[in-house]
Design a protein around this motif. Structure first.
Motif, mmCIF file in Angstrom:
data_model
loop_
_atom_site.group_PDB
_atom_site.id
_atom_site.type_symbol
_atom_site.label_atom_id
_atom_site.label_comp_id
_atom_site.label_asym_id
_atom_site.label_seq_id
_atom_site.Cartn_x
_atom_site.Cartn_y
_atom_site.Cartn_z
ATOM 1 N N ASN A 1 0.828 -1.206 0.000
ATOM 2 C CA ASN A 1 0.000 0.000 0.000
ATOM 3 C C ASN A 1 0.866 1.261 0.000
ATOM 4 O O ASN A 1 0.628 2.204 -0.762
ATOM 5 C CB ASN A 1 -0.931 0.020 1.210
ATOM 6 N N ILE A 2 1.874 1.286 0.854
ATOM 7 C CA ILE A 2 2.746 2.467 0.958
ATOM 8 C C ILE A 2 3.478 2.729 -0.364
ATOM 9 O O ILE A 2 3.659 3.886 -0.763
ATOM 10 C CB ILE A 2 3.752 2.289 2.115
ATOM 11 N N LEU A 3 3.869 1.675 -1.064
ATOM 12 C CA LEU A 3 4.641 1.822 -2.297
ATOM 13 C C LEU A 3 3.790 1.673 -3.567
ATOM 14 O O LEU A 3 4.340 1.540 -4.661
ATOM 15 C CB LEU A 3 5.776 0.790 -2.326
ATOM 16 N N ASN A 4 2.478 1.726 -3.407
ATOM 17 C CA ASN A 4 1.593 1.584 -4.572
ATOM 18 C C ASN A 4 1.692 2.831 -5.459
ATOM 19 O O ASN A 4 1.386 3.941 -5.031
ATOM 20 C CB ASN A 4 0.149 1.375 -4.106
ATOM 21 N N GLU A 5 2.141 2.637 -6.697
ATOM 22 C CA GLU A 5 2.338 3.759 -7.617
ATOM 23 C C GLU A 5 1.038 4.467 -7.971
ATOM 24 O O GLU A 5 1.055 5.637 -8.358
ATOM 25 C CB GLU A 5 3.001 3.266 -8.908
ATOM 26 N N ARG A 6 -0.072 3.762 -7.844
ATOM 27 C CA ARG A 6 -1.348 4.345 -8.255
ATOM 28 C C ARG A 6 -1.888 5.344 -7.233
ATOM 29 O O ARG A 6 -2.636 6.242 -7.598
ATOM 30 C CB ARG A 6 -2.362 3.228 -8.498
ATOM 31 N N PHE A 7 -1.526 5.172 -5.977
ATOM 32 C CA PHE A 7 -2.010 6.106 -4.962
ATOM 33 C C PHE A 7 -1.350 7.469 -5.128
ATOM 34 O O PHE A 7 -0.129 7.573 -5.363
ATOM 35 C CB PHE A 7 -1.733 5.576 -3.549
ATOM 36 N N THR A 8 -2.153 8.514 -5.012
ATOM 37 C CA THR A 8 -1.640 9.888 -5.100
ATOM 38 C C THR A 8 -1.934 10.693 -3.833
ATOM 39 O O THR A 8 -1.332 11.743 -3.625
ATOM 40 C CB THR A 8 -2.272 10.629 -6.294
ATOM 41 N N GLU A 9 -2.861 10.188 -3.006
ATOM 42 C CA GLU A 9 -3.280 10.947 -1.818
ATOM 43 C C GLU A 9 -3.292 10.054 -0.587
ATOM 44 O O GLU A 9 -3.405 8.822 -0.691
ATOM 45 C CB GLU A 9 -4.674 11.555 -2.044
ATOM 46 N N ILE A 10 -3.198 10.689 0.577
ATOM 47 C CA ILE A 10 -3.168 9.942 1.836
ATOM 48 C C ILE A 10 -3.867 10.733 2.925
ATOM 49 O O ILE A 10 -3.907 11.972 2.902
ATOM 50 C CB ILE A 10 -1.705 9.643 2.257
ATOM 51 N N GLY A 11 -4.423 10.010 3.862
ATOM 52 C CA GLY A 11 -4.956 10.591 5.093
ATOM 53 C C GLY A 11 -4.462 9.747 6.246
ATOM 54 O O GLY A 11 -4.369 8.519 6.120
ATOM 55 N N VAL A 12 -4.100 10.377 7.364
ATOM 56 C CA VAL A 12 -3.515 9.647 8.496
ATOM 57 C C VAL A 12 -4.131 10.121 9.806
ATOM 58 O O VAL A 12 -4.464 11.297 9.972
ATOM 59 C CB VAL A 12 -1.981 9.850 8.544
ATOM 60 N N ALA A 13 -4.281 9.162 10.708
ATOM 61 C CA ALA A 13 -4.636 9.473 12.107
ATOM 62 C C ALA A 13 -3.772 8.587 12.994
ATOM 63 O O ALA A 13 -3.558 7.407 12.673
ATOM 64 C CB ALA A 13 -6.115 9.212 12.357
ATOM 65 N N ILE A 14 -3.256 9.157 14.083
ATOM 66 C CA ILE A 14 -2.522 8.350 15.069
ATOM 67 C C ILE A 14 -2.886 8.900 16.444
ATOM 68 O O ILE A 14 -2.567 10.030 16.786
ATOM 69 C CB ILE A 14 -0.996 8.355 14.824
ATOM 70 N N ILE A 15 -3.636 8.117 17.220
ATOM 71 C CA ILE A 15 -4.150 8.597 18.500
ATOM 72 C C ILE A 15 -3.982 7.526 19.582
ATOM 73 O O ILE A 15 -3.901 6.329 19.289
ATOM 74 C CB ILE A 15 -5.644 9.009 18.402
ATOM 75 N N LYS A 16 -3.935 8.008 20.824
ATOM 76 C CA LYS A 16 -3.764 7.111 21.979
ATOM 77 C C LYS A 16 -5.107 6.911 22.675
ATOM 78 O O LYS A 16 -5.931 7.834 22.734
ATOM 79 C CB LYS A 16 -2.761 7.711 22.963
ATOM 80 N N GLY A 17 -5.298 5.699 23.208
ATOM 81 C CA GLY A 17 -6.536 5.419 23.925
ATOM 82 C C GLY A 17 -6.470 4.090 24.645
ATOM 83 O O GLY A 17 -5.428 3.425 24.677
ATOM 84 N N LYS A 18 -7.597 3.703 25.234
ATOM 85 C CA LYS A 18 -7.701 2.441 25.965
ATOM 86 C C LYS A 18 -8.241 1.344 25.048
ATOM 87 O O LYS A 18 -9.267 1.514 24.396
ATOM 88 C CB LYS A 18 -8.641 2.598 27.159
ATOM 89 N N TYR A 19 -7.508 0.217 25.037
ATOM 90 C CA TYR A 19 -7.952 -0.924 24.248
ATOM 91 C C TYR A 19 -7.680 -2.195 25.035
ATOM 92 O O TYR A 19 -6.535 -2.458 25.439
ATOM 93 C CB TYR A 19 -7.231 -0.975 22.895
ATOM 94 N N ASN A 20 -8.741 -2.970 25.279
ATOM 95 C CA ASN A 20 -8.628 -4.217 26.059
ATOM 96 C C ASN A 20 -7.919 -3.991 27.397
ATOM 97 O O ASN A 20 -7.083 -4.795 27.828
ATOM 98 C CB ASN A 20 -7.895 -5.289 25.265
ATOM 99 N N GLY A 21 -8.221 -2.875 28.030
ATOM 100 C CA GLY A 21 -7.689 -2.592 29.366
ATOM 101 C C GLY A 21 -6.323 -1.952 29.395
ATOM 102 O O GLY A 21 -5.820 -1.590 30.468
ATOM 103 N N GLY A 22 -5.676 -1.784 28.231
ATOM 104 C CA GLY A 22 -4.338 -1.177 28.192
ATOM 105 C C GLY A 22 -4.348 0.124 27.412
ATOM 106 O O GLY A 22 -5.269 0.420 26.654
ATOM 107 N N THR A 23 -3.275 0.918 27.607
ATOM 108 C CA THR A 23 -3.129 2.169 26.866
ATOM 109 C C THR A 23 -2.242 1.919 25.647
ATOM 110 O O THR A 23 -1.104 1.460 25.772
ATOM 111 C CB THR A 23 -2.500 3.259 27.753
ATOM 112 N N VAL A 24 -2.784 2.193 24.475
ATOM 113 C CA VAL A 24 -2.056 1.933 23.228
ATOM 114 C C VAL A 24 -2.305 3.063 22.227
ATOM 115 O O VAL A 24 -3.201 3.891 22.399
ATOM 116 C CB VAL A 24 -2.501 0.600 22.580
#
Length: 291
Positions: free
Chosen positions: A170-193
């Motif tokens: 996906n990262i090296l796909n020549e056909r892709f021209t645009e991207i959107g990203v989110a990176i956030i912290k939260g609680k998952y299965n009782g842990g912080t990730v």
């Protein structure tokens, strides 16, 4: 035989001849008219309307684990690291951030924390393709990378994706021209990730799209053809239950033939519209294949 009697006989004979001619020609005219009742057969439209081909690329999500830390991760650095990898692996053009894709990515990350799942398909059945379209991103090709865990940096996040064949693709796909990203912290299965989401896209605007107006006209014509077919069948039933040769019968025949003529003309017109539309779709799909 006097002149008056001869005149009477002559008129009588002419009358008989005229009456015979009337019955002969009148009957044949009526027969010819009745035989003009066209035998209606529903015509198949030329082919089916072809669909635009779209792709969704979604490799299995990466659950990395790791110990929590105080590191702060931001999407701009994830995008920068992604473009570094594209440049270092074939000199690919950088991906441009698209606001709609980033909004979709953030919504996806928040939804996974809120509903406690880690999959491309949400519990409500929304996949990557439906997700980006929800945020008005119409695509030719779209892809989604997911990662969950604790990381030292944005560079590590992208390197972990690069070490996974599907995410790397996906990262090296020549056909892709645009991207959107989110990176956030939260609680998952009782842990912080942290949860990281990449939404990739090649927008529909990259290729000339088939005419929407043409597709609408085809649908309108098909609906009208269906209605005409009902009227033709009804009229045929009326004709079959009416005495041949009557004024009503001849009127019904005329109305029937007019409906058949209208149906045939509209059917031919619709065939041509479908051929035009399918040609546009083929050109579009060729553009997609070459993009």
């Amino acid at each position: 035989m006097n002149k008056f009697l001869r005149t009477i006989i002559s008129l009588f004979v002419l009358g008989l001849i005229g009456l015979g001619l009337f019955y002969f020609f009148g009957d044949n005219l009526l027969k010819t008219y009745n035989e003009s009742l066209q035998k209606f057969e529903k015509k198949d439209l030329a082919g089916i309307i072809e669909e635009i081909k779209k792709e969704v690329l979604a490799p299995t999500p990466l659950n990395i684990g790791g110990l929590p830390s105080n590191v702060v991760l931001v999407k701009s650095k994830v995008i920068a690291e992604t473009n570094i990898q594209r440049y270092n692996n074939g000199g690919l053009l950088p991906l441009v951030e698209n606001v709609q894709l980033s909004t979709a990515a953030l919504a996806k990350a928040n939804d996974m924390f809120a509903k406690q799942y880690f999959e491309h398909i949400s519990p409500t059945g929304v996949g990557p393709g439906e997700l980006v379209k929800t945020y008005s991103y119409d695509y030719i090709v779209t892809g989604e990378n997911l990662i969950l865990g604790n990381f030292k940096s944005e560079k590590e996040v992208v390197h972990l994706w690069m070490n996974s064949p599907g995410h790397r693709a996906n990262i090296l796909n020549e056909r892709f021209t645009e991207i959107g990203v989110a990176i956030i912290k939260g609680k998952y299965n009782g842990g912080t990730v942290w949860i990281g989401v990449q939404e990739f896209g090649l927008p529909m605007s990259a290729c000339n799209q088939p005419s929407i107006q043409l597709k609408i006209q085809i649908d309108v014509n098909k609906a009208e053809l269906d209605q005409l077919l009902l009227e033709i069948n009804t009229k045929e039933s009326e004709i079959e239950s009416t005495n041949k040769g009557s004024e009503k019968y001849n009127q019904l025949v005329d109305e029937y033939n007019q409906l058949v003529k209208k149906y045939n003309l509209l059917s031919e017109e619709t065939k041509n519209l479908i051929l035009q539309y399918n040609s546009q779709v083929n050109i579009f799909n060729q553009c997609v294949a070459d993009s």
